[in-house]
Write an enzyme that holds these catalytic residues in place. Structure first.
Site, PDB file in Angstrom:
ATOM      1  N   HIS A 123       0.837  -1.211   0.000  1.00  0.00           N
ATOM      2  CA  HIS A 123       0.000   0.000   0.000  1.00  0.00           C
ATOM      3  C   HIS A 123       0.864   1.250   0.000  1.00  0.00           C
ATOM      4  O   HIS A 123       2.096   1.192   0.028  1.00  0.00           O
ATOM      5  CB  HIS A 123      -0.964  -0.001   1.186  1.00  0.00           C
ATOM      6  CG  HIS A 123      -0.315  -0.040   2.549  1.00  0.00           C
ATOM      7  ND1 HIS A 123       0.527   0.942   3.020  1.00  0.00           N
ATOM      8  CD2 HIS A 123      -0.398  -0.965   3.550  1.00  0.00           C
ATOM      9  CE1 HIS A 123       0.924   0.663   4.237  1.00  0.00           C
ATOM     10  NE2 HIS A 123       0.395  -0.510   4.588  1.00  0.00           N
ATOM     11  N   CYS A 131       3.029  -4.667   6.707  1.00  0.00           N
ATOM     12  CA  CYS A 131       2.798  -4.555   5.265  1.00  0.00           C
ATOM     13  C   CYS A 131       4.074  -4.071   4.567  1.00  0.00           C
ATOM     14  O   CYS A 131       5.072  -3.747   5.194  1.00  0.00           O
ATOM     15  CB  CYS A 131       1.658  -3.578   4.988  1.00  0.00           C
ATOM     16  SG  CYS A 131       0.066  -4.065   5.727  1.00  0.00           S
TER      17      CYS A 131
END
Length: 216
Positions: A123, A131
């Site tokens: 992202h 992430c």
């Protein structure tokens, strides 16, 4: 956050995406394949216009959390390693992190090893809690390539997350790691792509990744 030491820029980093697409006679919507290397803090995008994939562009990973080694459980703030697939439903154009796509963790291998976690993504917003985070500008390019490929008929985009470039020399450096056997298994997929320039068909059998001839 752990960052790779290698920050040497080359034409795969500096190149303008549109110019490189033209150079490769490629376009948004062609099939893509992604490799992630933690130690190098690098995300590679490959694109296919003919019999094999061509190296399109590299992106520095702005942030990832944890260290070399797989994600084991929810809340360990560790970024995953392994072979993942991105399908349309995993895209999130309305992400609070600008744009995102879910890696699909835990996959069949992770579940076989009772690894837990959720919402592990690539992202934007340059903030990571397990992430792989990019800058907003870079995730826009990566997202457009993934979304375009899926919209044009690619069934799924494979994302291979590795601890480092899995050369024999690097493997020797980490031969004493507790994750060495796991990385030897990952190296089978790495080596197949290096040789064929096609991502293999990956299955999970008896709690191991098994590498088979590409079927795309």
């Amino acid at each position: 956050m752990s960052r790779g030491a290698s920050m040497n820029k080359d034409h795969f980093i500096d190149v303008n995406l549109e110019e490189k697409l033209v150079l490769l006679s490629a376009k948004v919507g062609d099939p893509v394949f992604i490799r992630i290397f933690k130690e190098e803090s690098l995300l590679e995008v490959w694109i296919r216009t003919g019999a094999e994939y061509q190296h399109l562009k590299d992106y520095f990973i702005c942030a990832y959390s944890g260290y070399l080694g797989p994600k084991l459980q929810e809340g360990d703030r560790q970024s995953p390693e392994g072979f993942y697939k991105i399908k349309k439903y995993q895209l999130n154009p309305n992400s609070k992190y600008h744009l995102s796509f879910n890696l699909g963790f835990p996959n069949a291998y992770d579940r076989a090893h009772e690894r837990t976690g959720s919402f592990l993504m690539v992202h934007g917003n340059c903030v990571s809690d397990g992430c792989y985070a990019m800058t907003d500008e870079k995730i826009e390019e990566i997202y457009s390539l993934v979304e375009g490929a899926l919209q044009k008929g690619q069934k799924y985009v494979q994302v291979y997350a590795f601890p480092f470039r899995m050369t024999d020399a690097n493997m020797a450096l980490y031969s004493e790691s507790e994750w060495y056997d796991f990385w030897v298994n990952l190296k089978e997929g790495y080596d197949y792509f290096e040789a064929e320039k096609l991502p293999p068909h990956v299955q999970v059998e008896e709690k191991l990744y098994t590498i088979h001839e590409a079927n795309e």
